[in-house]
Design a protein around this motif. Structure first.
Motif, PDB file in Angstrom:
ATOM      1  N   LEU A 117       0.825  -1.198   0.000  1.00 45.06           N
ATOM      2  CA  LEU A 117       0.000   0.000   0.000  1.00 45.06           C
ATOM      3  C   LEU A 117       0.863   1.254   0.000  1.00 45.06           C
ATOM      4  N   TRP A 118       2.026   1.156   0.626  1.00 47.86           N
ATOM      5  CA  TRP A 118       2.856   2.343   0.811  1.00 47.86           C
ATOM      6  C   TRP A 118       3.903   2.483  -0.286  1.00 47.86           C
ATOM      7  N   ALA A 119       4.078   1.466  -1.098  1.00 42.34           N
ATOM      8  CA  ALA A 119       4.979   1.631  -2.243  1.00 42.34           C
ATOM      9  C   ALA A 119       4.320   2.599  -3.206  1.00 42.34           C
ATOM     10  N   SER A 120       5.124   3.347  -3.917  1.00 41.70           N
ATOM     11  CA  SER A 120       4.626   4.422  -4.762  1.00 41.70           C
ATOM     12  C   SER A 120       3.515   3.955  -5.713  1.00 41.70           C
TER      13      SER A 120
ATOM     14  N   LEU B 199       4.869   9.784  10.140  1.00 41.14           N
ATOM     15  CA  LEU B 199       5.517   9.005   9.083  1.00 41.14           C
ATOM     16  C   LEU B 199       4.510   8.628   7.999  1.00 41.14           C
ATOM     17  N   LEU B 200       3.340   8.178   8.430  1.00 41.65           N
ATOM     18  CA  LEU B 200       2.347   7.731   7.454  1.00 41.65           C
ATOM     19  C   LEU B 200       1.771   8.921   6.683  1.00 41.65           C
ATOM     20  N   ALA B 201       1.583  10.062   7.369  1.00 48.45           N
ATOM     21  CA  ALA B 201       1.093  11.259   6.678  1.00 48.45           C
ATOM     22  C   ALA B 201       2.120  11.698   5.639  1.00 48.45           C
ATOM     23  N   ALA B 245      11.935   2.230  -8.591  1.00 41.86           N
ATOM     24  CA  ALA B 245      12.530   1.220  -7.709  1.00 41.86           C
ATOM     25  C   ALA B 245      12.885   1.826  -6.357  1.00 41.86           C
ATOM     26  N   VAL B 246      13.463   3.040  -6.391  1.00 40.97           N
ATOM     27  CA  VAL B 246      13.831   3.711  -5.135  1.00 40.97           C
ATOM     28  C   VAL B 246      12.585   3.917  -4.286  1.00 40.97           C
ATOM     29  N   LEU B 247      11.504   4.418  -4.919  1.00 46.01           N
ATOM     30  CA  LEU B 247      10.283   4.696  -4.170  1.00 46.01           C
ATOM     31  C   LEU B 247       9.696   3.410  -3.583  1.00 46.01           C
ATOM     32  N   THR B 248       9.810   2.317  -4.318  1.00 46.08           N
ATOM     33  CA  THR B 248       9.284   1.050  -3.825  1.00 46.08           C
ATOM     34  C   THR B 248      10.060   0.584  -2.596  1.00 46.08           C
ATOM     35  N   ILE B 249      11.388   0.678  -2.686  1.00 49.78           N
ATOM     36  CA  ILE B 249      12.214   0.202  -1.572  1.00 49.78           C
ATOM     37  C   ILE B 249      12.071   1.132  -0.369  1.00 49.78           C
ATOM     38  N   ALA B 251       9.653   3.091   0.510  1.00 48.28           N
ATOM     39  CA  ALA B 251       8.344   3.088   1.156  1.00 48.28           C
ATOM     40  C   ALA B 251       8.268   2.068   2.276  1.00 48.28           C
ATOM     41  N   ILE B 252       9.029   0.991   2.133  1.00 44.64           N
ATOM     42  CA  ILE B 252       8.942  -0.084   3.115  1.00 44.64           C
ATOM     43  C   ILE B 252       9.520   0.356   4.455  1.00 44.64           C
ATOM     44  N   VAL B 253      10.474   1.296   4.437  1.00 43.64           N
ATOM     45  CA  VAL B 253      11.131   1.714   5.675  1.00 43.64           C
ATOM     46  C   VAL B 253      10.175   2.426   6.645  1.00 43.64           C
TER      47      VAL B 253
END
Lengths: 280, 270
Positions: A117-120, B199-201, B245-249, B251-253
């Motif tokens: 959900l939080w991935a772009s 963080l979530l906002a 790819a950067v945004l995907t990785i 986001a998990i943090v």
């Protein structure tokens, strides 16, 4: 000073509530009202700016133009298909997490389902653009039978994007189903199918309705995913964006945006009857 | 045994297929950013870091990243203040219209983004236009803050509800002033929820594109706006791949962190 406030809880409440209410009621709801008003405005032929010259032309166009009607129906169909697909995919997942998995695995699955959900958003929509590409992964796996960019790709991508929004409320719904009821059903001789149909499904239905609010509303307002994987397909939000940015017709854009606004409000009202809004 | 073994196995298979479907596109994005093929032919022809180096030199992407961070921080600060105030009002007081507040706070993310975006655009152009203020980073922050309030509100509200009032009452009974009670009792108990909410906002603001399109004007580019603008340019594809790819990785943090700080907060977006 704190003694002053301690004896005046109403003053404290007023101080706490005023800033958020000013923001949400005056700024936000005020903007929605202005949006509704601009639907009756006219574009000045000279300046190209929207002006408060009252007329019904924009609304009449929205209701009567067959293009708008077709696109509105297509958008409704997309939103409903996405909602049904998400409900069907999320149901067994949420069922498994809440009622079958061990507590330790449950925590793992919850994080695993919510993290995407939080991935772009754009990265995910882009991933589906790559998947649906001519000679792309789906083409290779299906032996050249990929549907390519278009309406099916849009529905799949939107269903993918909003799936966690359905799984999470549904999980909460399953979690609230008392184990004792399931045992009672089995003790009274019900088969698995009967227990699922007559005990589980009615109890989790409000949760499905709650999740569907997200999948429906998010699909109705989306024009990004359809631009990325939809080929030439147009949804309502594309038209609204086009009227505002390309045609510079803010009043017609406002009139068109009443359709998704009404659709979501009607959907919310319908779902409220199922009790979806109370226990989320 | 309430459910037959076949049914349990069936559900288990569905669970894993669902998870696979959720993660395959994410993995594909990361793999493709190292794909040596210029056209991103599938399966990948080899491993390269070329695109990552090109992306780090892309001034457009780096500038947009800066804008996104400024917008995210601005919106998060406003959302923290307003969301916390609303959460305290709803959890600690009884008043007429109390249930309406939760509904009102959630409205900006419940309504379609295009409606919120166009509504804010109308207000900005009608109110700010005549006084000479154009669309820009300020209007982006206002737009993002509007739909981020609910994230902080949900987190803080849930924490306050679980906390109850007994500790605060004990503090008051022992002679603590209102400020001392807040400073030494209430604030430390909700700190985790505040950080998680922030963080979530921030993550929500960082990823937003629809409302941003309507509130940013022509000059300001956040990272999602930059990606969307370059998505259909074949020569930018490698850089877009790396940024995705950067945004995907990345986001998990924040999700992992907020999960540690406030157990149930990952679900607060819903």
């Amino acid at each position: 000073m704190s003694a002053y406030f301690a004896t005046r809880p109403r003053t404290r409440l007023g101080l706490l509530l005023t800033p958020p209410l000013l923001w949400l009621v005056v700024a936000y709801l005020g903007s929605i009202v202005l949006l509704l008003l601009t639907a009756f405005w006219t574009v000045n032929g000279f300046t190209g700016r929207a002006e408060p010259a009252f007329q019904f032309g924009n609304l009449v166009a929205v209701v009567t133009d067959p293009l708008y009607r077709d696109v509105a129906l297509r958008t409704l169909l997309v939103a409903l298909s996405v909602t049904v697909i998400d409900a069907v995919v999320a149901f067994p997942m949420a069922f498994y997490m809440a009622k079958i998995a061990s507590p330790r695995n449950r925590a793992f699955f919850l994080v695993a389902v919510t993290t995407p959900l939080w991935a772009s958003y754009l990265a995910k929509a882009y991933a589906w653009r790559v998947l649906f590409e001519p000679n792309g992964p789906i083409d290779i796996v299906t032996g050249g039978h990929s549907p390519g960019y278009g309406l099916p790709a849009t529905v799949v991508t939107l269903a993918y994007l909003w799936l966690p929004y359905m799984v999470i409320p549904l999980y909460a719904g399953f979690d609230r189903v008392p184990a004792s009821l399931l045992e009672a059903s089995a003790d009274l001789g019900a088969s698995t199918g009967r227990t699922v149909r007559s005990v589980v499904l009615p109890l989790v239905f409000p949760a499905i309705a709650a999740g569907s609010i997200f999948t429906f509303s998010l699909s109705f307002g989306d024009y990004i995913a359809v631009t990325i994987v939809g080929g030439k397909t147009q949804l309502l939000a594309n038209l609204i964006y086009g009227q505002l940015v390309t045609a510079n017709n803010q009043p017609l854009a406002a009139a068109l945006s009443i359709v998704p606004l009404l659709a979501v409000i009607l959907y919310l009202l319908a779902m409220r009857r199922t009790g979806a809004l109370e226990n989320v | 045994m309430e459910f037959s073994p076949a049914f349990r196995i069936g559900l288990r298979i569905c669970m894993w297929i669902g998870l696979a479907l959720l993660y395959i596109p994410l993995i594909l994005i990361v793999v493709n950013s190292f794909n040596a093929s210029k056209t991103f032919a599938f399966p990948p022809t080899g491993f390269t870091l070329e695109w990552w180096i090109a992306a780090s030199r892309s001034t457009g992407a780096v500038n947009a990243l800066g804008t996104s961070i400024v917008a995210g921080v601005g919106a998060t600060v406003i959302a923290l203040l307003l969301g916390t105030m609303a959460a305290f009002a709803v959890q600690r007081y009884r008043f007429f219209g109390r249930n309406t507040i939760s509904f009102l706070v959630a409205l900006p993310i419940t309504l379609p983004g295009i409606v919120t975006g166009l509504a804010l655009f109308s207000t900005f152009s009608a109110v700010l236009g005549p006084v000479g203020v154009g669309l820009g980073i300020g209007t982006v922050i206002v737009g993002h803050a509007t739909f981020c309030i609910v994230i902080v509100f949900n987190n803080v509200q849930a924490r306050l509800r679980r906390l109850g009032t007994s500790l605060e009452e004990a503090s008051a009974d022992l002679g603590g002033t209102g400020w001392q009670t807040f400073r030494y009792v209430t604030f430390p108990s909700i700190r985790g929820a505040l950080v998680a909410g922030a963080l979530l906002a921030f993550a929500l603001s960082f990823d937003e594109i629809v409302v941003t399109t309507f509130t940013a004007g022509a000059e300001v580019q956040t990272l999602p706006i930059w990606i969307f603008g370059n998505l259909f340019r074949p020569n930018q594809a490698p850089v877009v791949n790396v940024v995705a790819a950067v945004l995907t990785i990345v986001a998990i943090v924040p999700v992992w962190l907020s999960q540690r700080l406030a157990g149930d907060s990952v679900t607060s977006r819903v």
